[in-house]
Design a protein around this motif. Structure first.
Motif, PDB file in Angstrom:
ATOM      1  N   UNK A  57       0.836  -1.211   0.000  1.00 46.62           N
ATOM      2  CA  UNK A  57       0.000   0.000   0.000  1.00 46.62           C
ATOM      3  C   UNK A  57       0.866   1.254   0.000  1.00 46.62           C
ATOM      4  N   UNK A  60       2.236   1.898  -3.436  1.00 45.18           N
ATOM      5  CA  UNK A  60       1.166   2.475  -4.253  1.00 45.18           C
ATOM      6  C   UNK A  60       0.975   3.953  -3.928  1.00 45.18           C
ATOM      7  N   UNK A  61       1.035   4.272  -2.651  1.00 46.47           N
ATOM      8  CA  UNK A  61       0.844   5.646  -2.183  1.00 46.47           C
ATOM      9  C   UNK A  61       1.956   6.571  -2.690  1.00 46.47           C
TER      10      UNK A  61
ATOM     11  N   UNK B  51      -7.251   4.934  -0.531  1.00 51.16           N
ATOM     12  CA  UNK B  51      -6.120   4.207  -1.116  1.00 51.16           C
ATOM     13  C   UNK B  51      -6.544   3.579  -2.450  1.00 51.16           C
ATOM     14  N   UNK B  54      -6.104   5.798  -5.499  1.00 46.64           N
ATOM     15  CA  UNK B  54      -4.747   5.795  -6.049  1.00 46.64           C
ATOM     16  C   UNK B  54      -4.578   4.579  -6.966  1.00 46.64           C
ATOM     17  N   UNK B  55      -5.149   3.437  -6.544  1.00 46.84           N
ATOM     18  CA  UNK B  55      -5.044   2.225  -7.352  1.00 46.84           C
ATOM     19  C   UNK B  55      -5.779   2.391  -8.681  1.00 46.84           C
ATOM     20  N   UNK B 212      -3.477  10.831  -2.833  1.00 43.99           N
ATOM     21  CA  UNK B 212      -2.243  10.461  -2.126  1.00 43.99           C
ATOM     22  C   UNK B 212      -2.049  11.300  -0.867  1.00 43.99           C
ATOM     23  N   UNK B 215      -4.381  10.061   1.698  1.00 45.55           N
ATOM     24  CA  UNK B 215      -4.032   8.723   2.154  1.00 45.55           C
ATOM     25  C   UNK B 215      -2.884   8.752   3.159  1.00 45.55           C
ATOM     26  N   UNK B 229      -7.902  -3.014   3.230  1.00 47.46           N
ATOM     27  CA  UNK B 229      -7.384  -2.264   2.090  1.00 47.46           C
ATOM     28  C   UNK B 229      -6.628  -3.181   1.114  1.00 47.46           C
ATOM     29  N   UNK B 233      -7.657  -3.116  -2.755  1.00 43.39           N
ATOM     30  CA  UNK B 233      -6.727  -2.416  -3.648  1.00 43.39           C
ATOM     31  C   UNK B 233      -6.232  -3.346  -4.748  1.00 43.39           C
TER      32      UNK B 233
END
Lengths: 104, 278
Positions: A57, A60-61, B51, B54-55, B212, B215, B229, B233
């Protein structure tokens, strides 16, 4: 899949392909970490699994933020000062938001 | 546990396909699904949804950048607005009346719905004359439309009004926690005169950056639960890749037709939240 023959400005293409490569790398690494983490969770490794997932995660962030940094570097190299400045504004606003969010 | 993982994963795939095709974050599906179907808390759901945005953005952007549907110059210009607006929104959060905002943004979205409905038969915008700033910043774009089978060259206009709308949309996201993409698509499609597919692809590209910053805050607070998540995700990433492949082959009219009910629904919900007194 790439439609190079249809592009007029080759200079303009460079940034899109660089960013596409960066985003693909980010999503592949994130997906791999998430998949391994979830598999580990199912296999009963409940100590390491959440750490792997969190790592995925976080990768990805970081990807979109790295994307803005990369775009800024490309614009500076091309001496496209307006757009380099726009990227800098975005980064400063993001950084301020993150700091304020942590404080509040 | 495995069945819950698979269910959340499937939910992610669905949200990813929808979000990537329409240029939205998918929170409109993920948040209600996680809270109502899986009984999770609002905090966990919103963090997972952020999150996921973003994916959606990262997964689909690869295909959109390669097909040149994403207008990176427009995206970076407008990102300035969303980033500053989000910041401004967070700063004035205490002094502003949320009800008024809900009604204001709801009416704005209602008006967009009406405009989008009027333009439902229009495949590509015509007769767009670029303004001086758009020419100076070289915002015009071109892409090869796989559904139409020819190249589409387009101009961008009303560059400054577009940026101003982005500041408000960023503020709305910061203040109300909604609207990752729902304001961006109409701003580009209706105000700046961009083709609908270029608008959704560019919106998709932009939402990752806005999400982002949110997040990071959720991570710092510990709201991001890896076991919720993680599967969602992973699903969203896969769904976004599928959605992007589908979208480039679809006609703009069809994508717009899927967008209209969502924007209408969001407009109604926002006005409802603004006016309800009970």
């Amino acid at each position: 899949m790439v439609v190079n023959e249809n592009s007029v400005e080759t200079r303009h293409d460079a940034i899109e392909l660089v960013l596409a490569r960066l985003l693909r790398l980010g999503s592949l690494v994130a997906a791999a970490l998430l998949a391994v983490g979830l598999a580990a969770m199912v296999a009963g490794l409940s100590v390491i699994a959440p750490k792997l997932i969190t790592a995925g995660l976080l990768v990805l962030l970081g990807t979109p933020i790295l994307r803005v940094v990369t775009a800024a570097v490309i614009f500076i190299r091309e001496r496209d000062w307006y757009f380099a400045f726009f990227c800098a504004v975005v980064l400063v606003a993001l950084a301020t938001g993150i700091v304020l969010g942590r404080v509040g | 546990m495995v069945t819950t993982f698979i269910e959340i994963f499937l939910l992610g795939i669905g949200a990813g396909i929808m979000g990537s095709m329409l240029g939205l974050g998918g929170g409109i599906i993920i948040v209600p699904a996680l809270t109502l179907l899986f009984g999770m808390s609002m905090r966990t759901a919103v963090a997972a949804s952020t999150v996921s945005i973003i994916a959606t953005s990262t997964g689909a952007a690869v295909a959109y950048l390669r097909d040149r549907l994403t207008n990176t110059r427009v995206a970076i210009w407008l990102e300035m607005g969303t980033a500053m607006g989000a910041l401004g929104g967070a700063l004035i959060a205490g002094v502003i009346n949320q009800r008024v905002l809900y009604i204001l943004f709801g009416v704005l979205l209602g008006y967009s719905t009406y405009n989008m409905f009027k333009a439902r038969k229009q495949e590509l915008p015509t007769g767009i004359v670029p303004d001086a700033l758009s020419q100076k910043l070289r915002l015009a774009g071109s892409y090869y439309d796989k559904a139409l089978g020819h190249r589409v060259d387009y101009q961008v206009t009303r560059t400054v009004p577009g940026l101003i709308i982005m500041i408000f949309s960023g503020a709305a996201a910061g203040l109300l926690g909604i609207g990752a993409g729902i304001f961006k698509v109409p701003a580009m499609d209706q105000v700046m005169g961009m083709p609908f597919k270029a608008s959704t692809a560019t919106s998709n590209f932009m939402i990752g950056v806005t999400a982002a910053s949110g997040a990071v805050v959720y991570f710092a607070r510990g709201d991001v639960q890896p076991l919720v998540a993680g599967p969602i995700v992973l699903g969203v990433l896969l769904g976004a890749i599928i959605g992007a492949k589908l979208m480039v082959r679809l006609r703009a009219n069809l994508i717009r037709l899927c967008f209209i009910p969502l924007i209408a629904y969001t407009a109604v919900t926002m006005i409802y939240r603004g006016v309800k007194w009970w």
